[in-house]
Design an enzyme around this catalytic site. Structure first.
Site, PDB file in Angstrom:
ATOM      1  N   SER A  44       1.879  -1.420   3.815  1.00 49.11           N
ATOM      2  CA  SER A  44       3.294  -1.627   4.143  1.00 49.11           C
ATOM      3  C   SER A  44       4.162  -1.810   2.906  1.00 49.11           C
ATOM      4  O   SER A  44       5.360  -1.520   2.939  1.00 49.11           O
ATOM      5  CB  SER A  44       3.442  -2.844   5.064  1.00 49.11           C
ATOM      6  OG  SER A  44       2.862  -3.998   4.481  1.00 49.11           O
ATOM      7  N   ASP A 195       9.619 -12.885   6.220  1.00 47.73           N
ATOM      8  CA  ASP A 195       8.187 -13.144   6.414  1.00 47.73           C
ATOM      9  C   ASP A 195       7.513 -13.689   5.161  1.00 47.73           C
ATOM     10  O   ASP A 195       6.363 -14.145   5.208  1.00 47.73           O
ATOM     11  CB  ASP A 195       7.459 -11.895   6.925  1.00 47.73           C
ATOM     12  CG  ASP A 195       7.489 -10.721   5.947  1.00 47.73           C
ATOM     13  OD1 ASP A 195       7.903 -10.897   4.784  1.00 47.73           O
ATOM     14  OD2 ASP A 195       7.106  -9.601   6.361  1.00 47.73           O
ATOM     15  N   HIS A 198       6.752  -9.363   2.418  1.00 52.30           N
ATOM     16  CA  HIS A 198       7.290  -8.058   2.042  1.00 52.30           C
ATOM     17  C   HIS A 198       8.590  -8.221   1.248  1.00 52.30           C
ATOM     18  O   HIS A 198       9.481  -8.952   1.681  1.00 52.30           O
ATOM     19  CB  HIS A 198       7.546  -7.208   3.285  1.00 52.30           C
ATOM     20  CG  HIS A 198       6.312  -6.917   4.073  1.00 52.30           C
ATOM     21  ND1 HIS A 198       5.910  -7.712   5.127  1.00 52.30           N
ATOM     22  CD2 HIS A 198       5.396  -5.925   3.945  1.00 52.30           C
ATOM     23  CE1 HIS A 198       4.784  -7.229   5.619  1.00 52.30           C
ATOM     24  NE2 HIS A 198       4.452  -6.145   4.928  1.00 52.30           N
TER      25      HIS A 198
END
Length: 223
Positions: A44, A195, A198
């Site tokens: 990601s 979060d 990221h």
């Protein structure tokens, strides 16, 4: 869980150094017949999770290279949630004939799940073996394990990247997040999405400026 190691350089120094190295590499870059195709194989962090399309790692790196006058085409091979095992499973078919170089950024999800470092090492080595067989130049980007798994785990995991880079003769960057610099968790959170894992668009921009000169080296290594 934050995956930032403590052994990182400050952003200001990293940015100044990056610009100087990029300028030098641009001067010594050979004349190319056409753009070099670079596969960014990752998870990601590469895919651009939580960001609009032009703010992710690959689009920002593409723009950075374009701004330096580097003829390259980056292919986004990031898959959100992917582990080193997933990367090893798909690297063969991801390296299509036009790909000449590869950035490998995997291991973050292995850390989040507490995978055995030996398993992660084996998977990354499979990726490098495929690249070696196909004569693909590689930039291996490391991850730093957090301390909450214990000192032994951290030492074993952190050693994966430099040791495999040396064994397979790849270019190497020790920590994907190095461009964010040092600071308290509260300070660094300004460069992360809610979060805490990221990077946001500003964080990606800093990461790109730190990694960009090494990507130029990777591109030059194909000629």
């Amino acid at each position: 869980m934050r995956l930032i190691g403590k052994d990182v350089v400050t952003y200001g120094a990293c940015r100044a150094m990056g610009k100087a190295i990029a300028a030098f590499l641009l001067l010594v870059s050979p004349a190319w017949a056409g753009p070099v195709t670079v596969l960014a194989l990752g998870d990601s962090l590469t895919q651009g999770y939580g960001l609009v399309q032009d703010q992710g790692f690959v689009p920002q790196m593409q723009k950075w290279l374009d701004d330096q006058g580097i003829e390259a085409r980056l292919v986004n091979g990031g898959v959100s949630g992917d582990t080193t095992a997933g990367g090893a499973a798909r690297v063969e078919w991801s390296l299509t004939p036009e790909v000449e170089a590869m950035i490998v950024t995997l291991g973050g999800n292995d850390l989040l799940r507490g995978f055995d470092p030996g398993v992660s090492r084996g998977n990354i080595e499979k990726i490098l073996k495929v690249a070696e067989a196909k004569e693909i130049e590689v930039l291996l980007v490391g991850m730093k394990a957090p301390g909450n798994y214990g000192a032994g785990y951290k030492a074993d995991f952190d050693a994966i990247y430099p040791e495999l880079s040396e064994a397979y003769g790849t270019l190497y960057v020790g920590n994907f997040f190095a461009g964010l610099g040092e600071g308290s968790p509260a300070d660094l959170q300004a460069y992360f999405q809610p979060d805490g894992i990221h990077p946001n668009a500003d964080g990606v921009g800093r990461i790109v400026e730190a990694l960009g000169p090494r990507v130029i080296e990777l591109i030059n290594a194909t000629k």
